[in-house]
Design a protein around this motif. Structure first.
Motif, PDB file in Angstrom:
ATOM      1  N   CYS A  91       0.853  -1.189   0.000  1.00 59.48           N
ATOM      2  CA  CYS A  91       0.000   0.000   0.000  1.00 59.48           C
ATOM      3  C   CYS A  91       0.885   1.234   0.000  1.00 59.48           C
ATOM      4  CB  CYS A  91      -0.907  -0.010   1.230  1.00 59.48           C
ATOM      5  SG  CYS A  91      -1.857   1.509   1.435  1.00 59.48           S
ATOM      6  N   GLY A  92       0.641   2.154  -0.917  1.00 56.43           N
ATOM      7  CA  GLY A  92       1.431   3.374  -1.017  1.00 56.43           C
ATOM      8  C   GLY A  92       1.264   4.296   0.162  1.00 56.43           C
ATOM      9  N   VAL A  93       0.249   4.056   0.991  1.00 56.96           N
ATOM     10  CA  VAL A  93       0.036   4.858   2.203  1.00 56.96           C
ATOM     11  C   VAL A  93       0.704   4.179   3.399  1.00 56.96           C
ATOM     12  CG1 VAL A  93      -1.661   5.893   3.750  1.00 56.96           C
ATOM     13  CG2 VAL A  93      -2.160   5.690   1.300  1.00 56.96           C
ATOM     14  N   GLY A  94       0.407   2.906   3.597  1.00 53.76           N
ATOM     15  CA  GLY A  94       0.923   2.177   4.758  1.00 53.76           C
ATOM     16  C   GLY A  94       2.352   1.710   4.611  1.00 53.76           C
ATOM     17  N   GLY A  95       2.842   1.566   3.377  1.00 49.98           N
ATOM     18  CA  GLY A  95       4.205   1.094   3.160  1.00 49.98           C
ATOM     19  C   GLY A  95       4.369  -0.359   3.562  1.00 49.98           C
ATOM     20  N   VAL A  96       5.506  -0.667   4.156  1.00 53.04           N
ATOM     21  CA  VAL A  96       5.792  -2.032   4.597  1.00 53.04           C
ATOM     22  C   VAL A  96       5.106  -2.260   5.938  1.00 53.04           C
ATOM     23  CG1 VAL A  96       7.582  -3.676   5.260  1.00 53.04           C
ATOM     24  CG2 VAL A  96       7.983  -2.091   3.371  1.00 53.04           C
ATOM     25  N   GLU A  97       4.033  -3.030   5.922  1.00 54.26           N
ATOM     26  CA  GLU A  97       3.294  -3.354   7.143  1.00 54.26           C
ATOM     27  C   GLU A  97       3.874  -4.640   7.749  1.00 54.26           C
ATOM     28  OE1 GLU A  97       0.963  -1.543   8.442  1.00 54.26           O
ATOM     29  OE2 GLU A  97       0.054  -0.321   6.862  1.00 54.26           O
ATOM     30  N   PRO A  98       3.551  -4.928   9.022  1.00 56.21           N
ATOM     31  CA  PRO A  98       4.134  -6.107   9.683  1.00 56.21           C
ATOM     32  C   PRO A  98       3.962  -7.410   8.918  1.00 56.21           C
ATOM     33  CG  PRO A  98       3.076  -4.711  11.302  1.00 56.21           C
ATOM     34  CD  PRO A  98       2.766  -4.111   9.962  1.00 56.21           C
ATOM     35  N   GLN A  99       2.752  -7.662   8.370  1.00 54.30           N
ATOM     36  CA  GLN A  99       2.551  -8.925   7.654  1.00 54.30           C
ATOM     37  C   GLN A  99       3.316  -8.947   6.333  1.00 54.30           C
ATOM     38  OE1 GLN A  99       1.540 -11.563   8.765  1.00 54.30           O
ATOM     39  NE2 GLN A  99       1.020 -12.905   7.066  1.00 54.30           N
ATOM     40  N   SER A 100       3.608  -7.750   5.786  1.00 60.48           N
ATOM     41  CA  SER A 100       4.460  -7.691   4.593  1.00 60.48           C
ATOM     42  C   SER A 100       5.816  -8.299   4.908  1.00 60.48           C
ATOM     43  CB  SER A 100       4.662  -6.242   4.129  1.00 60.48           C
ATOM     44  OG  SER A 100       3.451  -5.561   3.981  1.00 60.48           O
ATOM     45  N   GLU A 101       6.357  -7.958   6.077  1.00 55.85           N
ATOM     46  CA  GLU A 101       7.658  -8.489   6.491  1.00 55.85           C
ATOM     47  C   GLU A 101       7.593 -10.004   6.665  1.00 55.85           C
ATOM     48  OE1 GLU A 101      10.142  -5.641   9.085  1.00 55.85           O
ATOM     49  OE2 GLU A 101       8.089  -5.336   9.780  1.00 55.85           O
ATOM     50  N   THR A 102       6.472 -10.478   7.215  1.00 57.60           N
ATOM     51  CA  THR A 102       6.328 -11.918   7.464  1.00 57.60           C
ATOM     52  C   THR A 102       6.330 -12.697   6.158  1.00 57.60           C
ATOM     53  OG1 THR A 102       5.087 -11.510   9.496  1.00 57.60           O
ATOM     54  CG2 THR A 102       4.873 -13.688   8.505  1.00 57.60           C
ATOM     55  N   VAL A 103       5.482 -12.303   5.206  1.00 58.67           N
ATOM     56  CA  VAL A 103       5.402 -13.060   3.951  1.00 58.67           C
ATOM     57  C   VAL A 103       6.676 -12.900   3.134  1.00 58.67           C
ATOM     58  CG1 VAL A 103       2.882 -12.991   3.873  1.00 58.67           C
ATOM     59  CG2 VAL A 103       4.177 -11.176   2.740  1.00 58.67           C
ATOM     60  N   TRP A 104       7.322 -11.741   3.240  1.00 56.81           N
ATOM     61  CA  TRP A 104       8.587 -11.538   2.526  1.00 56.81           C
ATOM     62  C   TRP A 104       9.645 -12.492   3.083  1.00 56.81           C
ATOM     63  CZ3 TRP A 104       8.718  -8.084  -1.550  1.00 56.81           C
ATOM     64  CH2 TRP A 104       9.964  -7.886  -2.164  1.00 56.81           C
ATOM     65  N   ALA A 105       9.684 -12.612   4.412  1.00 53.80           N
ATOM     66  CA  ALA A 105      10.645 -13.525   5.041  1.00 53.80           C
ATOM     67  C   ALA A 105      10.355 -14.970   4.643  1.00 53.80           C
ATOM     68  CB  ALA A 105      10.602 -13.372   6.558  1.00 53.80           C
ATOM     69  N   GLN A 106       9.070 -15.322   4.536  1.00 49.31           N
ATOM     70  CA  GLN A 106       8.715 -16.671   4.094  1.00 49.31           C
ATOM     71  C   GLN A 106       9.262 -16.941   2.693  1.00 49.31           C
ATOM     72  OE1 GLN A 106       4.397 -16.071   5.220  1.00 49.31           O
ATOM     73  NE2 GLN A 106       4.528 -18.256   5.656  1.00 49.31           N
ATOM     74  N   SER A 107       9.135 -15.967   1.811  1.00 46.47           N
ATOM     75  CA  SER A 107       9.622 -16.150   0.439  1.00 46.47           C
ATOM     76  C   SER A 107      11.144 -16.224   0.393  1.00 46.47           C
ATOM     77  CB  SER A 107       9.120 -15.017  -0.463  1.00 46.47           C
ATOM     78  OG  SER A 107       9.778 -13.794  -0.160  1.00 46.47           O
ATOM     79  N   GLU A 108      11.803 -15.514   1.304  1.00 49.07           N
ATOM     80  CA  GLU A 108      13.268 -15.539   1.333  1.00 49.07           C
ATOM     81  C   GLU A 108      13.789 -16.928   1.678  1.00 49.07           C
ATOM     82  OE1 GLU A 108      15.615 -12.368   1.150  1.00 49.07           O
ATOM     83  OE2 GLU A 108      13.935 -12.402  -0.242  1.00 49.07           O
ATOM     84  N   ARG A 109      13.041 -17.669   2.508  1.00 49.80           N
ATOM     85  CA  ARG A 109      13.467 -19.024   2.881  1.00 49.80           C
ATOM     86  C   ARG A 109      13.540 -19.941   1.654  1.00 49.80           C
ATOM     87  NH1 ARG A 109      10.039 -18.484   7.453  1.00 49.80           N
ATOM     88  NH2 ARG A 109       8.456 -19.855   6.556  1.00 49.80           N
ATOM     89  N   TYR A 110      12.741 -19.638   0.650  1.00 53.83           N
ATOM     90  CA  TYR A 110      12.729 -20.464  -0.561  1.00 53.83           C
ATOM     91  C   TYR A 110      13.495 -19.811  -1.718  1.00 53.83           C
ATOM     92  CZ  TYR A 110       9.114 -23.092   1.912  1.00 53.83           C
ATOM     93  OH  TYR A 110       8.428 -23.830   2.842  1.00 53.83           O
ATOM     94  N   ASN A 111      14.223 -18.708  -1.424  1.00 57.97           N
ATOM     95  CA  ASN A 111      15.036 -18.017  -2.440  1.00 57.97           C
ATOM     96  C   ASN A 111      14.226 -17.674  -3.689  1.00 57.97           C
ATOM     97  OD1 ASN A 111      17.478 -18.120  -0.923  1.00 57.97           O
ATOM     98  ND2 ASN A 111      17.693 -20.271  -1.486  1.00 57.97           N
ATOM     99  N   ILE A 112      13.073 -17.072  -3.479  1.00 60.97           N
ATOM    100  CA  ILE A 112      12.173 -16.756  -4.589  1.00 60.97           C
ATOM    101  C   ILE A 112      12.444 -15.344  -5.110  1.00 60.97           C
ATOM    102  CG2 ILE A 112       9.765 -16.381  -5.227  1.00 60.97           C
ATOM    103  CD1 ILE A 112       8.994 -18.521  -3.229  1.00 60.97           C
ATOM    104  N   PRO A 113      12.781 -15.195  -6.385  1.00 56.02           N
ATOM    105  CA  PRO A 113      12.920 -13.854  -6.974  1.00 56.02           C
ATOM    106  C   PRO A 113      11.574 -13.125  -6.927  1.00 56.02           C
ATOM    107  CG  PRO A 113      13.913 -15.516  -8.387  1.00 56.02           C
ATOM    108  CD  PRO A 113      13.128 -16.252  -7.352  1.00 56.02           C
TER     109      PRO A 113
END
Length: 691
Positions: A104-126
């Motif tokens: 969201c261009g207003v809220g930016g990086v919200e807490p759950q954004s960090e969670t799902v991003w970290a999940q994707s990092e575990r699988y090395n997903i571009p």
């Protein structure tokens, strides 16, 4: 079927309310997959097909669809944004090649954004990032881009930026091609008008262009040489290097738009095809062979598929959502469950579009499809063709942290209730059903209050089971504080056959260096020369099974190390059953003598609040046994990260609203299990006696 290099298996992931489902709806419309766009706020979004999704305006279950865009086949999994449904995100990411993070261009990086991003990092997903809702009051592309760089990925790289802010957002500048795109709203954004970049935006364009070229120069020497020599750069050449850098996880391209206003989604679709990987871009993947990780290359003859999701359909029965990693699978094929060894027949192969289907005759590596026919298969298991002796690594799901009692309204409904709950449990790897060993009550456990609320709704409306439901309770675990050794002999005749086993086990608290309190560890020094492989495996299964119900309230036991110290067998009389029962009994009795206590679930609570309320909020969380681990200034708001027992946070949303006059918000995610203090242990025992 599309060529493998033209397939994109992607997920759409985001914090709740970032506009993820709205973005997916536009993608379906522009690709011709649907002919009328649904809206989340109207409750008719295509991918949110469940009643509860339409009523609540949120995504609950991951939905799959396939579409074509500029001669490419894009398989999309639209995932939930609410933390209670994190399992849907986890199992979807496991089978994806790329992902789009919506912000969201207003809220930016919200807490759950960090969670799902970290999940994707575990699988090395571009990934590529899409900053949405730039037409909203308070939207700020630069601030959101900076928050992505600071909190998610330092290599975030703007390849677009908006012309105009908030209500004056009118166009998108393409940093690669050096043009501005304007969108015809009468055609729902289907038509784009290409214009020169206005003079007032030239400085901003050159700034982003220079950052882009500098970043790409670091990943390609030939490209660097051209940049240094100030040679003319073809946009296709820039895209090729950008794709290379994205797949190598060196950069994360950042795009922008307003999905609701039909601005930028078509450019996002182009970027998915141009920048994210195909199944052939990753030549090898990891498999397990006899417990050891090894590399495996996809080929035409070794059929290998991972079942990442199970869904029960009232007409077709069990639907197995699977990613094919190697070989071909045809309708009518016999596949082997690599965990159980059982043969399973694929009666139908389906291509899904939300809850609608198209029949296929075959699928091959790189495809995502749905199988009908296999019965005895669970989420995370591998199906393989004859002669294949490897399996794909499983997914890890978090422990359930909330429980509640469920009772049938009449005695005659008991069997129907249990069967329905078991079917829901089969679908959802974070939902658990058990019978309390002391009270005999049926207890269900899940990831949060909303998670259980949705499942109870399904129980009543999909399965027609009317049940009485208790208040949500904390899903505690039991553990031990002391080490105990115990010897057990099982010697019994069953149906005229002798069953003998004698074992000695040791249970002790699991050390921090050996793991966490979220699991148990089994060890034995016995070799197959002393005990057969069959009996060793039965002893392991029995030992871990002995931890299913603890000695205090029959809650699952965690954080325990189990050692099989000795075993005795008799030729012609011993059996796997005997060793399983003997070790299970020995472990259970040892646990009862090992000073049992409780583990409680601890969550990471993230509070976003205006600065003037932060002091009161921190003091309040401290009073709830919370431990503040981080405070960050995010401009107009501050972020407080705190570790808190979930038992202290029931109904806390209302309290937080009162403390901040409605201006603070909080999100939670499960972090770990931890020992409860003695005073809390006594309170749990007193309270649970009346549970």
């Amino acid at each position: 079927m599309a060529k493998k290099e033209d397939i994109r298996n992607i997920g759409i992931m985001a914090h709740i309310d970032a506009g993820k489902t709205t973005t997916t709806e536009r993608i379906l419309f522009y690709s011709g997959r649907i002919h009328r766009m649904g809206e989340v706020h109207d409750g008719n979004a295509t991918m949110d097909w469940m009643d509860q999704e339409q009523d609540r305006g949120i995504t609950i279950t991951s939905a799959v669809t396939t579409l074509s865009w500029k001669k490419r086949q894009i398989n999309i999994i639209d995932t939930p944004g609410h933390v209670d449904f994190t399992a849907e995100v986890e199992r979807s990411l496991r089978v994806l090649d790329g992902a789009v993070g919506v912000f969201c261009g207003v809220g930016g990086v919200e807490p759950q954004s960090e969670t799902v991003w970290a999940q994707s990092e575990r699988y090395n997903i571009p990934k590529i990032a899409y900053v949405n809702k730039l037409d909203r009051v308070g939207a700020d592309f630069e601030k959101t881009l900076e928050s992505i760089k600071q909190r998610l990925v330092g290599g975030a790289l703007a390849i677009q930026f908006p012309l105009g802010k908030e209500g004056e957002f009118e166009a998108i500048v393409d940093v690669v091609k050096g043009v501005a795109y304007y969108f015809d709203q009468e055609e729902y954004g289907s038509k784009m008008v290409v214009k020169d970049i206005p003079d007032f935006a030239q400085d901003e364009f050159h700034m982003y262009r220079e950052l882009l070229l500098d970043a790409l120069s670091e990943v390609d020497d030939d490209f660097m040489e051209k940049v240094l020599e100030e040679q003319e750069l073809d946009p296709n050449e820039i895209v090729a290097v950008l794709r290379k850098a994205t797949i190598a996880l060196k950069v994360t391209p950042v795009l922008c738009g307003s999905s609701l206003k039909n601005m930028g989604v078509r450019l996002l679709m182009d970027a998915v095809g141009d920048l994210l990987p195909s199944p052939v871009d990753k030549k090898d993947f990891q498999v397990l062979e006899k417990g050891e990780l090894k590399s495996f290359s996809p080929n035409d003859k070794d059929s290998l598929a991972l079942v990442y999701k199970i869904q029960l359909d009232k007409h077709m029965g069990k639907l197995l959502f699977a990613r094919i990693y190697s070989g071909k699978i045809r309708k009518g094929d016999l596949l082997i469950n690599q965990e159980t060894g059982k043969k399973e027949k694929v009666m139908r192969i389906l291509q899904m579009h939300s809850n609608k289907t198209t029949d296929l005759n075959e699928v091959s590596y790189g495809d995502i499809a749905t199988f009908v026919g296999p019965k005895d298969v669970k989420t995370g298991q591998t199906l393989a063709g004859k002669g294949v002796s490897v399996e794909l690594p499983k997914m890890n799901f978090p422990e359930a942290v909330i429980s509640m009692v469920v009772e049938p309204q009449t005695k005659g409904d008991y069997d129907k209730l249990i069967n329905s709950l078991k079917r829901l449990e089969e679908e959802d790897p974070t939902f658990f059903v058990r019978e309390d060993g002391n009270s005999g009550q049926i207890v269900i456990s899940g990831m949060g209050e909303l998670h259980l609320e949705v499942l109870v709704y399904r129980l009543k409306n999909e399965f027609g089971v009317q049940a009485n439901v208790g208040k949500p309770q904390v899903a505690y675990r039991e553990t031990i504080l002391n080490a105990v050794e115990y010897e057990e002999t099982f010697d019994r005749e069953i149906k005229g056959k002798s069953h003998y086993a004698k074992v000695k086990v040791r249970v002790s608290p699991l050390l921090q260096s050996e793991g966490t309190g979220n699991k148990n560890l089994y060890q034995t020094a016995l070799s197959s020369n002393e005990l057969s492989e069959e009996f060793l495996l039965a002893a392991k299964d029995g030992s871990l099974g002995g931890c299913a119900a603890g000695p205090i309230f029959s809650w699952p036991v965690r954080g325990v190390k189990i050692e099989l110290l000795a075993a005795e067998m008799k030729d012609g009389e011993s059996s796997g059953l005997a060793f399983s029962i003997a070790t299970s009994t020995a472990v259970s009795r040892a646990l009862s003598q090992a000073n049992a206590t409780f583990l409680e679930p601890i969550v990471k609570a993230v509070v976003l609040s205006p600065e003037e309320y932060v002091g009161d909020i921190i003091a309040d969380l401290n009073g709830k046994r919370g431990k503040v681990v981080d405070i960050q200034n995010l401009g107009i708001r501050q972020q407080v990260v705190c570790e808190v027992p979930i038992s202290e946070l029931f109904g806390y949303t209302t309290r937080l609203r009162n403390l901040s006059k409605g201006r603070a918000v909080m999100s939670m995610e499960f972090l770990k299990y931890d020992l409860v203090p003695n005073k809390i242990k006594e309170a749990i025992i007193e309270k649970t006696r009346g549970f």
